[in-house]
Design a protein around this motif. Structure first.
Motif: not given
Length: 307
Positions: A193-202, A298-304
């Motif tokens: 999911g997208l970060p809800v508080d982002a001003d610029i998304v690339m 944000r998601d670097i430590a997700k359990d994949r």
């Protein structure tokens, strides 16, 4: 500002104990809320619609040993009704005690105030039993003593909110913060999911994905092999040149508009490889450009292992 207040202010600054107190008043609809938000962005401890009789208690509270509150901004205005009549006495008490303050008076012409109230459909605080025009007239008479007493008067009749913010920053920001824009740079995975508080998304999912290189799959963009793989791609080199140019064009505009915080988010599929590398590169570029930068992943430590 009276000579006594200037002298007291200089003395406190020389002693390293100065506490900046800004008191905001003025016409309803002239931009007090926008002003308060700007002072909050500048790091002031802010209180809206404070009864004037409590100003002295607030000063004493922030002066207690161990207090870390150095800058305070309060709004006192006609919404306080009968309490507002105590503002003159509160200002006199500050001057008698030698505590420095700055009184900011916000105003606008009657036509502008009428238009703003009609656009927002808000009720004027003094128009309960009269017309809007009569309420504005009564408020202007009530505030007249403070209009003449103000250290800073700002007429917002022809101002956009961004222009008011810029003017306040120019006059009240510490010298080293006048043009400060704090930037948060983050990486994320689109699959989460997208970060809800982002001003610029690339979106950087167009770049070659290290996930499909077996020796890199379990690593992250903070590790040298993944970083080398991503940055060695011709597509990445071209992208970074264009990306940096875009940021160099955009961020000064945000500063001019008075924005204090900006969140730049870069996303790849899982938020583990490409976006991490490029978020770190982006943060380095912005630091070199002189912006205060925080970087997070944000998601670097997700359990994949369960995916």
């Amino acid at each position: 500002m009276t000579e006594e207040r200037v002298t007291a202010d200089e003395r406190r600054r020389a002693e390293g104990e100065a506490r900046d107190l800004v008191i905001i008043t003025g016409m309803s609809g002239a931009g007090r809320s926008e002003a308060m938000h700007t002072f909050e962005d500048l790091g002031y401890f802010c209180i809206d619609n404070l009864p004037p009789a409590l100003i002295q208690q607030l000063v004493e509270l922030t002066a207690l040993p161990g207090s870390r509150v150095q800058r305070v901004a309060v709004v006192c205005d006609a919404r306080g009704r009968e309490f507002f009549s105590e503002l003159a006495a509160a200002l006199d008490a500050l001057e008698s005690s030698g505590h420095p303050y700055r009184l900011v008076y916000l105003t606008a012409d009657d036509r502008t105030l009428v238009r703003r109230f009609k656009e927002t459909r808000r009720r004027h605080p003094l128009s309960d039993e009269c017309s809007l025009a009569d309420g504005i007239r009564a408020e202007r008479e009530l505030l007249a003593p403070f209009a003449s007493r103000a250290d800073v008067t700002i007429d917002t009749s022809d101002m956009r909110p961004s222009e008011l913010k810029s003017l306040i920053r120019e006059r009240f920001a510490p010298i080293d913060e006048e043009s400060a824009l704090t930037v948060a740079v983050s990486s994320f995975g689109f699959k989460y999911g997208l970060p809800v508080d982002a001003d610029i998304v690339m979106d950087v999912r167009f770049l070659p994905n290290p996930y499909y290189v077996p020796r890199l799959r379990s690593r992250t963009g903070l590790e040298r092999p993944v970083r080398a793989y991503v940055l060695d791609q011709p597509e990445t080199e071209e992208f970074l040149g264009r990306w940096y140019a875009l940021l160099d064009h955009l961020l000064p505009g945000y500063v001019r508009e008075g924005k204090a915080h900006l969140h730049v988010a870069l996303g790849c599929t899982g938020g583990q490889h490409r976006s991490v590398v490029l978020a770190e590169q982006t943060a380095d570029h912005l630091r070199k450009a002189g912006y205060p930068v925080n970087v997070s992943h944000r998601d670097i430590a997700k359990d994949r292992s369960r995916e």
